[in-house]
Design an enzyme around this catalytic site. Structure first.
Site, PDB file in Angstrom:
ATOM      1  N   HIS A  20      15.037 -41.534  85.265  1.00  0.00           N
ATOM      2  CA  HIS A  20      15.102 -40.774  84.013  1.00  0.00           C
ATOM      3  C   HIS A  20      16.566 -40.488  83.711  1.00  0.00           C
ATOM      4  O   HIS A  20      17.289 -39.974  84.561  1.00  0.00           O
ATOM      5  CB  HIS A  20      14.297 -39.479  84.126  1.00  0.00           C
ATOM      6  CG  HIS A  20      12.824 -39.714  84.288  1.00  0.00           C
ATOM      7  ND1 HIS A  20      11.914 -38.681  84.388  1.00  0.00           N
ATOM      8  CD2 HIS A  20      12.107 -40.868  84.364  1.00  0.00           C
ATOM      9  CE1 HIS A  20      10.699 -39.194  84.514  1.00  0.00           C
ATOM     10  NE2 HIS A  20      10.791 -40.513  84.509  1.00  0.00           N
ATOM     11  N   ARG A  44       3.638 -44.321  77.808  1.00  0.00           N
ATOM     12  CA  ARG A  44       3.550 -43.543  79.051  1.00  0.00           C
ATOM     13  C   ARG A  44       2.868 -42.226  78.709  1.00  0.00           C
ATOM     14  O   ARG A  44       3.386 -41.440  77.915  1.00  0.00           O
ATOM     15  CB  ARG A  44       4.933 -43.312  79.651  1.00  0.00           C
ATOM     16  CG  ARG A  44       4.930 -42.539  80.982  1.00  0.00           C
ATOM     17  CD  ARG A  44       6.337 -42.504  81.563  1.00  0.00           C
ATOM     18  NE  ARG A  44       6.419 -41.814  82.845  1.00  0.00           N
ATOM     19  CZ  ARG A  44       6.918 -40.586  83.020  1.00  0.00           C
ATOM     20  NH1 ARG A  44       7.385 -39.891  81.979  1.00  0.00           N
ATOM     21  NH2 ARG A  44       6.966 -40.049  84.213  1.00  0.00           N
ATOM     22  N   GLU A 101      12.294 -42.312  81.241  1.00  0.00           N
ATOM     23  CA  GLU A 101      12.543 -41.316  80.199  1.00  0.00           C
ATOM     24  C   GLU A 101      14.026 -41.341  79.860  1.00  0.00           C
ATOM     25  O   GLU A 101      14.870 -41.559  80.732  1.00  0.00           O
ATOM     26  CB  GLU A 101      12.200 -39.894  80.656  1.00  0.00           C
ATOM     27  CG  GLU A 101      10.742 -39.604  80.880  1.00  0.00           C
ATOM     28  CD  GLU A 101      10.519 -38.129  81.233  1.00  0.00           C
ATOM     29  OE1 GLU A 101      11.419 -37.293  80.949  1.00  0.00           O
ATOM     30  OE2 GLU A 101       9.459 -37.819  81.798  1.00  0.00           O
ATOM     31  N   TRP A 137      11.688 -40.542  75.641  1.00  0.00           N
ATOM     32  CA  TRP A 137      11.027 -39.234  75.585  1.00  0.00           C
ATOM     33  C   TRP A 137      11.393 -38.575  74.262  1.00  0.00           C
ATOM     34  O   TRP A 137      12.565 -38.410  73.984  1.00  0.00           O
ATOM     35  CB  TRP A 137      11.485 -38.354  76.754  1.00  0.00           C
ATOM     36  CG  TRP A 137      10.723 -37.072  76.782  1.00  0.00           C
ATOM     37  CD1 TRP A 137      10.979 -35.938  76.052  1.00  0.00           C
ATOM     38  CD2 TRP A 137       9.542 -36.792  77.548  1.00  0.00           C
ATOM     39  NE1 TRP A 137      10.034 -34.977  76.310  1.00  0.00           N
ATOM     40  CE2 TRP A 137       9.146 -35.476  77.219  1.00  0.00           C
ATOM     41  CE3 TRP A 137       8.786 -37.524  78.455  1.00  0.00           C
ATOM     42  CZ2 TRP A 137       8.027 -34.877  77.793  1.00  0.00           C
ATOM     43  CZ3 TRP A 137       7.678 -36.926  79.016  1.00  0.00           C
ATOM     44  CH2 TRP A 137       7.301 -35.618  78.689  1.00  0.00           C
ATOM     45  N   TYR A 164      19.236 -38.634  81.566  1.00  0.00           N
ATOM     46  CA  TYR A 164      19.669 -37.576  80.664  1.00  0.00           C
ATOM     47  C   TYR A 164      21.157 -37.320  80.919  1.00  0.00           C
ATOM     48  O   TYR A 164      21.946 -38.266  80.938  1.00  0.00           O
ATOM     49  CB  TYR A 164      18.777 -36.346  80.828  1.00  0.00           C
ATOM     50  CG  TYR A 164      17.352 -36.589  80.355  1.00  0.00           C
ATOM     51  CD1 TYR A 164      17.037 -36.546  79.000  1.00  0.00           C
ATOM     52  CD2 TYR A 164      16.332 -36.897  81.256  1.00  0.00           C
ATOM     53  CE1 TYR A 164      15.736 -36.796  78.557  1.00  0.00           C
ATOM     54  CE2 TYR A 164      15.035 -37.139  80.823  1.00  0.00           C
ATOM     55  CZ  TYR A 164      14.746 -37.085  79.464  1.00  0.00           C
ATOM     56  OH  TYR A 164      13.467 -37.339  79.022  1.00  0.00           O
ATOM     57  N   ASN A 170       5.333 -37.396  88.127  1.00  0.00           N
ATOM     58  CA  ASN A 170       6.558 -37.243  87.347  1.00  0.00           C
ATOM     59  C   ASN A 170       7.612 -36.445  88.117  1.00  0.00           C
ATOM     60  O   ASN A 170       7.311 -35.385  88.690  1.00  0.00           O
ATOM     61  CB  ASN A 170       6.241 -36.504  86.037  1.00  0.00           C
ATOM     62  CG  ASN A 170       7.453 -36.383  85.139  1.00  0.00           C
ATOM     63  OD1 ASN A 170       7.920 -37.360  84.572  1.00  0.00           O
ATOM     64  ND2 ASN A 170       7.987 -35.171  85.022  1.00  0.00           N
ATOM     65  N   GLU A 171       8.841 -36.958  88.162  1.00  0.00           N
ATOM     66  CA  GLU A 171      10.006 -36.245  88.705  1.00  0.00           C
ATOM     67  C   GLU A 171       9.612 -35.416  89.933  1.00  0.00           C
ATOM     68  O   GLU A 171       9.730 -34.185  89.944  1.00  0.00           O
ATOM     69  CB  GLU A 171      10.630 -35.372  87.621  1.00  0.00           C
ATOM     70  CG  GLU A 171      11.082 -36.188  86.417  1.00  0.00           C
ATOM     71  CD  GLU A 171      11.711 -35.364  85.309  1.00  0.00           C
ATOM     72  OE1 GLU A 171      11.831 -34.130  85.452  1.00  0.00           O
ATOM     73  OE2 GLU A 171      12.091 -35.962  84.274  1.00  0.00           O
TER      74      GLU A 171
END
Length: 385
Positions: free
Chosen positions: A231, A87, A260, A289, A233, A164-165
């Site tokens: 993503h 990516r 990610e 990531w 986290y 992205n995001e």
């Protein structure tokens, strides 16, 4: 229950991106079935396939090209570690130096030369609504239309990750309409590649905006060829949260990747073991990531130090060589002569193991095989539910 979620890194120019998020436990939403026309990388029944019908499960790495354009060996080095996808961070020119059409062509050629699928993403949209510098999804769509000459004919090799995001925690309810509009703009311009769309809330979708609207967003794509990206986290710090989110998409036959994730972060401690194990079991793609170049206190997210492929960090060693990692699960894309189909291990949604030999273990064609003195399920068959 709510908790703080903050994600920060530093670009080559020294810009930090950060967000805060809360957590809501997963709840199942409306059912939707995902079906796209064949051709190139495409979606069928919630799974990602190549043009020849081989299932493709992404196992890859994020690379910050836009901030480190001089690191021209990165894609080759990532491929050499066994990843089947890279990516690549690009810029629309709204925040950083624009990645030109000729540069996009060069990146795609590099991916093809080193036998990885390219997921190309515009990073300028990160945190729109909360970060005043962020671009809109509409601006990102304009960028893709401007470089469509580089994308034409690359449908077997390139997935376009629109932005992205694309929303922070303010105004994230606008995500659905903005995403549909961006998809429409790309399709109306003649871009035929598989598309990928990131979740709002700094990619972590704690509000479940993407989860609850994914079916309608998918249906808005006239090619029915959009993949969703979460993503993971600090919002995903327990196995239950990871499993709940990923299972929702699989159960509703909507295509999903973990676009990610890391092994720790400033917003909390993501459960990377659960992310990788659950993705393997469910045949969901994941993209860690990131290769190298992180700063602003999150240098621990580097997989290698200083872009040196021989200097794996603890996170990099875990990602590539640990349980459910790249070495154990990544398969080259069939377009490059790989076996396709992703990892052969794992367990089907019904609890039975997958057949290692696939249909060769299934003489009567009902999707049920027999290996190691027990029943197994052929991936993608009628029994794989």
């Amino acid at each position: 229950m709510t908790k703080s979620s903050r994600r920060t890194w530093c670009t080559a120019a020294g810009s930090a991106l950060a967000g805060a998020a809360g957590l809501l436990l997963p709840v199942l939403g409306p059912t939707g079935s995902a079906q796209a026309a064949d051709g190139g990388i495409h979606v069928s029944d919630g799974r990602v396939y190549e043009a020849d019908g081989s299932e493709f499960v992404m196992r890859g790495v994020n690379h910050a090209h836009a901030w480190y354009p001089g690191e021209t060996d990165a894609i080759a080095d990532i491929s050499a570690k066994g990843a089947n996808t890279v990516r690549v961070v690009l810029s629309s020119g709204d925040r950083w130096t624009e990645t030109s059409a000729s540069q996009v062509t060069s990146i795609i050629d590099d991916c093809k030369a080193h036998k990885v699928i390219c997921v190309l993403e515009v990073h300028d949209t990160t945190g729109y609504g909360e970060d005043a510098a962020a671009a809109t999804l509409d601006q990102a769509a304009d960028y893709w239309v401007g470089v469509k000459s580089a994308l034409r004919g690359q449908e077997d090799h390139v997935v376009v990750n629109i932005g992205n995001e694309p929303f922070g925690n303010n105004g994230h309810t606008a995500w659905t309409a903005a995403t549909k509009s961006a998809i429409g703009k790309l399709r109306n311009a003649g871009i035929e590649n598989a598309l990928m769309v990131d979740a709002p809330n700094w990619g972590q979708d704690w509000s479940h905006t993407m989860r609850d609207n994914a079916a309608s967003v998918f249906a808005s794509d006239p090619r029915r060829n959009t993949i969703f990206s979460i993503h993971m986290y600090g919002v995903y710090d327990t196995a239950a949260e990871v499993q709940g989110y990923l299972n929702h998409f699989v159960n509703n036959r909507l295509p999903l990747v973990v676009g990610e994730f890391g092994d720790r972060h400033s917003d909390g401690n993501p459960d990377e073991n659960a992310i990788m194990a659950t993705a393997r079991s469910l045949r969901v793609g994941y993209l860690g990531w990131s290769w190298s170049g992180n700063g602003s206190g999150v240098e621990y997210l580097d997989m290698v130090t200083g872009f040196d492929p021989n200097a794996l960090t603890p996170w990099g060693d875990r990602f590539f060589n640990g349980a459910d990692g790249i070495a154990a699960t990544s398969k080259r894309a069939a377009v490059y002569g790989g076996g396709g189909g992703g990892d052969t291990g794992g367990t089907a949604p019904n609890g039975y193991p997958y057949c290692v030999s696939g249909a060769a273990s299934d003489p009567d064609g009902d999707g049920w095989g027999w290996e190691n003195s027990r029943s197994c399920v052929v991936r993608g068959s009628a029994a794989d539910r």
